[in-house]
Design a protein around this motif. Sequence first.
Motif, PDB file in Angstrom:
ATOM      1  N   ALA A  58       0.846  -1.191   0.000  1.00 58.51           N
ATOM      2  CA  ALA A  58       0.000   0.000   0.000  1.00 58.51           C
ATOM      3  C   ALA A  58       0.880   1.239   0.000  1.00 58.51           C
ATOM      4  N   CYS A  60       3.167   1.957  -2.837  1.00 57.89           N
ATOM      5  CA  CYS A  60       4.364   1.232  -3.263  1.00 57.89           C
ATOM      6  C   CYS A  60       5.444   2.118  -3.859  1.00 57.89           C
ATOM      7  N   ASP A  80      -0.370   2.804  -5.636  1.00 59.84           N
ATOM      8  CA  ASP A  80       0.123   4.108  -5.222  1.00 59.84           C
ATOM      9  C   ASP A  80      -0.704   5.205  -5.880  1.00 59.84           C
ATOM     10  N   SER A 102      -5.824   4.417  -4.337  1.00 66.91           N
ATOM     11  CA  SER A 102      -5.682   4.829  -2.951  1.00 66.91           C
ATOM     12  C   SER A 102      -5.595   3.617  -2.039  1.00 66.91           C
ATOM     13  N   MET A 103      -4.633   3.637  -1.133  1.00 61.79           N
ATOM     14  CA  MET A 103      -4.535   2.563  -0.154  1.00 61.79           C
ATOM     15  C   MET A 103      -5.642   2.665   0.895  1.00 61.79           C
ATOM     16  N   PHE A 106      -9.201   0.073  -1.336  1.00 59.29           N
ATOM     17  CA  PHE A 106      -8.815  -0.992  -2.257  1.00 59.29           C
ATOM     18  C   PHE A 106     -10.041  -1.478  -3.041  1.00 59.29           C
ATOM     19  N   VAL A 116      -0.536  -7.234   3.876  1.00 59.67           N
ATOM     20  CA  VAL A 116      -0.447  -5.843   3.443  1.00 59.67           C
ATOM     21  C   VAL A 116       0.841  -5.278   4.017  1.00 59.67           C
ATOM     22  N   SER A 118       2.739  -1.615   4.502  1.00 55.79           N
ATOM     23  CA  SER A 118       2.686  -0.152   4.451  1.00 55.79           C
ATOM     24  C   SER A 118       4.067   0.345   4.872  1.00 55.79           C
ATOM     25  N   SER A 121       4.430   4.537   4.051  1.00 54.99           N
ATOM     26  CA  SER A 121       3.418   5.046   3.118  1.00 54.99           C
ATOM     27  C   SER A 121       2.298   5.807   3.808  1.00 54.99           C
ATOM     28  N   TYR A 133      -7.503   4.233   7.416  1.00 56.76           N
ATOM     29  CA  TYR A 133      -6.557   3.445   6.628  1.00 56.76           C
ATOM     30  C   TYR A 133      -6.309   2.093   7.291  1.00 56.76           C
ATOM     31  N   PHE A 137      -7.057  -1.636   5.756  1.00 57.74           N
ATOM     32  CA  PHE A 137      -6.102  -2.744   5.721  1.00 57.74           C
ATOM     33  C   PHE A 137      -6.717  -3.987   6.373  1.00 57.74           C
TER      34      PHE A 137
END
Length: 220
Positions: A58, A60, A80, A102-103, A106, A116, A118, A121, A133, A137
């Motif tokens: 997430a 990247c 990304d 967008s992380m 998804f 996942v 991160s 990020s 966020y 995840f």
Amino acid sequence: MAEPSPYLTATADAYDALAEIYADFARNSLDRLPLDRAIIAAFAELVRAGGPRPVAEAGCGPGYLTAHLRDLGLDAFGVDLSPALIDIARRDFPGVRFEVGSMGAFDMPDGELGGVVSWYSVIHTPPAELPPYLAEFRRVLAPGGHLLAGFFEAEDGPVAPFDHKVTTAYRWPIDELAALAREAGFAEVARMSREPLEDERFRRGHLLMRAIQPDPAATG
């Protein structure tokens, strides 16, 4: 579709403007970081043990860590916000899947992923906006799936903004970030802090977490 938050647009624009410079800086960054590679390897081993589910990086960036995860035997892909960084990732690692997105949203069903990552990020995410966020995840991870987070650590005091070379970022107390992850449905597996190298300003924090099976009694 809702408009992205102003900080997301600003972050994507900032990385687009410096994409080639940032990619050159980051490309071989893991080579001199044995402790970082060790916790990434532990994450990969735990994910492989859980079965053949895909893994998302997430945020990247230029894709070097996504490619490293593939080398560790994971079915990894990268997401990304920066189209320029995704273009670089696709150019440098043509056998790996990369997507602009967008992380925090998804495009996949619940429980789809085994892992996942991160990796620095969410550092640009304002603290009040981080819990969604973590919730996202958790949503995309299968129960028992793993999350690995890398971040700049605030050793003393509260969450602290600082002048990151691309755009404003935040340092997190590791206990506070771990507590937020627990609230989002994760159990801590391990943590690793390391002192900064000579050319680094701040301590680096790493949290390895496992997605907890929801308690039916708590949901209804």
